[in-house]
Design a protein around this motif. Structure first.
Motif, PDB file in Angstrom:
ATOM      1  N   VAL A 214      22.489  37.736  49.864  1.00 50.00           N
ATOM      2  CA  VAL A 214      23.016  38.267  48.606  1.00 50.00           C
ATOM      3  C   VAL A 214      24.362  37.585  48.361  1.00 50.00           C
ATOM      4  CG1 VAL A 214      21.891  40.509  48.656  1.00 50.00           C
ATOM      5  CG2 VAL A 214      24.062  40.216  49.847  1.00 50.00           C
ATOM      6  N   TYR A 215      24.724  37.468  47.092  1.00 44.88           N
ATOM      7  CA  TYR A 215      25.988  36.814  46.746  1.00 44.88           C
ATOM      8  C   TYR A 215      26.908  37.795  46.025  1.00 44.88           C
ATOM      9  CZ  TYR A 215      29.271  33.231  45.321  1.00 44.88           C
ATOM     10  OH  TYR A 215      30.413  32.491  45.157  1.00 44.88           O
ATOM     11  N   HIS A 216      28.131  37.904  46.537  1.00 40.33           N
ATOM     12  CA  HIS A 216      29.145  38.759  45.912  1.00 40.33           C
ATOM     13  C   HIS A 216      30.059  37.906  45.043  1.00 40.33           C
ATOM     14  CE1 HIS A 216      32.568  41.456  45.387  1.00 40.33           C
ATOM     15  NE2 HIS A 216      33.334  40.504  45.897  1.00 40.33           N
ATOM     16  N   ASP A 217      30.249  38.298  43.795  1.00 40.01           N
ATOM     17  CA  ASP A 217      31.140  37.580  42.885  1.00 40.01           C
ATOM     18  C   ASP A 217      32.559  38.119  43.022  1.00 40.01           C
ATOM     19  OD1 ASP A 217      29.129  35.967  41.334  1.00 40.01           O
ATOM     20  OD2 ASP A 217      28.362  37.981  40.935  1.00 40.01           O
ATOM     21  N   SER A 218      33.473  37.277  43.475  1.00 39.70           N
ATOM     22  CA  SER A 218      34.855  37.725  43.621  1.00 39.70           C
ATOM     23  C   SER A 218      35.494  37.921  42.251  1.00 39.70           C
ATOM     24  CB  SER A 218      35.668  36.710  44.428  1.00 39.70           C
ATOM     25  OG  SER A 218      35.896  35.536  43.678  1.00 39.70           O
TER      26      SER A 218
ATOM     27  N   GLU B 185      38.527  35.130  35.991  1.00 40.74           N
ATOM     28  CA  GLU B 185      39.522  34.143  35.567  1.00 40.74           C
ATOM     29  C   GLU B 185      38.930  32.759  35.347  1.00 40.74           C
ATOM     30  OE1 GLU B 185      43.759  35.759  37.299  1.00 40.74           O
ATOM     31  OE2 GLU B 185      42.673  34.302  38.517  1.00 40.74           O
ATOM     32  N   LEU B 186      37.896  32.426  36.131  1.00 39.82           N
ATOM     33  CA  LEU B 186      37.372  31.059  36.085  1.00 39.82           C
ATOM     34  C   LEU B 186      35.916  30.956  35.643  1.00 39.82           C
ATOM     35  CD1 LEU B 186      38.925  29.809  39.454  1.00 39.82           C
ATOM     36  CD2 LEU B 186      39.869  29.553  37.151  1.00 39.82           C
ATOM     37  N   GLY B 187      35.253  32.075  35.448  1.00 41.95           N
ATOM     38  CA  GLY B 187      33.864  32.035  35.007  1.00 41.95           C
ATOM     39  C   GLY B 187      32.898  31.516  36.052  1.00 41.95           C
TER      40      GLY B 187
ATOM     41  N   ALA C  46      27.121  43.307  41.849  1.00 40.42           N
ATOM     42  CA  ALA C  46      27.662  42.111  42.503  1.00 40.42           C
ATOM     43  C   ALA C  46      29.033  41.730  41.957  1.00 40.42           C
ATOM     44  CB  ALA C  46      26.693  40.938  42.324  1.00 40.42           C
ATOM     45  N   ASP C  47      29.305  42.145  40.715  1.00 37.46           N
ATOM     46  CA  ASP C  47      30.565  41.783  40.074  1.00 37.46           C
ATOM     47  C   ASP C  47      31.651  42.846  40.237  1.00 37.46           C
ATOM     48  OD1 ASP C  47      29.281  43.662  38.534  1.00 37.46           O
ATOM     49  OD2 ASP C  47      29.822  42.763  36.608  1.00 37.46           O
ATOM     50  N   VAL C  48      31.374  43.876  41.042  1.00 34.41           N
ATOM     51  CA  VAL C  48      32.357  44.940  41.260  1.00 34.41           C
ATOM     52  C   VAL C  48      33.219  44.583  42.471  1.00 34.41           C
ATOM     53  CG1 VAL C  48      32.665  47.370  41.899  1.00 34.41           C
ATOM     54  CG2 VAL C  48      30.912  46.715  40.230  1.00 34.41           C
ATOM     55  N   CYS C  49      34.509  44.856  42.376  1.00 34.14           N
ATOM     56  CA  CYS C  49      35.478  44.532  43.427  1.00 34.14           C
ATOM     57  C   CYS C  49      35.050  45.063  44.793  1.00 34.14           C
ATOM     58  CB  CYS C  49      36.838  45.117  43.047  1.00 34.14           C
ATOM     59  SG  CYS C  49      38.150  44.789  44.255  1.00 34.14           S
TER      60      CYS C  49
END
Length: 263
Positions: free
Chosen positions: A142-146, A152-154, A177-180
């Protein structure tokens, strides 16, 4: 060598290693170098320091400016500056101009510098046009989006596009995945209980996917999540996305002791 590859060879890419990679996970830096060289870049790794984000976020403008000046001088001869971290890359690419808003001459230099700063997977995909890597990794990930990389950078689709080319890897989507993850640099220190509650929720989401590997592009996030998973006795292993993309996964997962330390 094609004309496009020849053009890339001329690019002098400065690798901004980041403090956490330097101190805790050098393998990520070596993986970044491999990915950039495989893409035809000449990689420069000068003696460097922090990006200045801790000072900037804490309101220490004077030290943040001093650090920014030093970094702009250090990487002055590079065509691009690339960091294997959305957080550090976000600081370099978005916040340096803010630091010198009241100094016209320095502001011009800061804007020019920030314009050549990139996060690693974004640079590979968006700037160099890389669509695949020659790597193999067996498992379900799974990939977590920082937060910084995403907002900030898309940076979202770029790592997923590259991971899709890794032989043997099955990538599943993580709910929220986009949650802190609760790290947030100094946030985790100032608000420990709140940070722990946030990462506990993230840990539950990760385990619910059934994945055996957690990937992300920021070492701070990964160390935070890996620590929680290990304290809970969960078997999910954490790795930086660059390690998998570069095929450099012989090292123990993040937070795991080396074989000689485990004995």
């Amino acid at each position: 060598m094609s004309e496009s590859q020849a053009a890339k060879t001329q690019l002098r890419v400065g690798l901004f290693v980041t403090c956490l990679v330097d101190l805790f996970r050098p393998t990520v830096g070596f993986a970044a170098v491999k990915l950039l060289e495989d893409a035809g870049c000449k990689v420069i790794v000068p003696k460097q320091t922090c990006c200045g984000q801790p000072a900037f976020n804490s309101g220490d403008r004077a030290d943040a400016q001093a650090i920014a000046r030093r970094n702009m001088e250090t990487f002055a001869g590079c065509d691009y500056v690339v960091a294997p971290s959305g957080s550090c890359a976000g600081m370099l690419a978005r916040h340096y101009p803010e630091l010198f808003a009241d100094e016209p001459d320095m502001a011009i230099k800061a804007v020019a510098f920030s314009a050549k700063c990139r996060e690693l997977t974004s640079f590979l995909v968006d700037t160099l046009g890389v669509t695949s890597v020659a790597a193999r990794f067996s498992g379900v990930a799974v990939y977590h989006d920082s937060c910084s990389g995403l907002r900030e950078l898309g940076v979202r689709d770029q790592p997923r596009k590259l991971l899709a080319s890794v032989e043997g890897l099955s990538l599943v989507e993580l709910d929220e995945a986009d949650v802190c993850c609760g790290f947030g640099g100094t946030f985790a220190v100032k608000y420990g209980e709140l940070s722990d509650a946030i990462v506990a929720r993230k840990s539950d989401k990760i385990v619910a996917t059934g994945a055996d590997t957690l990937l992300a592009g920021d070492l701070g996030c990964l160390m935070n999540m890996a620590g929680k998973l290990q304290r809970q006795g969960r078997a999910v292993k954490a790795r930086h996305v660059a390690e998998v993309l570069a095929g450099m996964t012989d090292e123990p997962a993040i937070g795991e002791p080396a074989e000689d330390e485990a004995k």
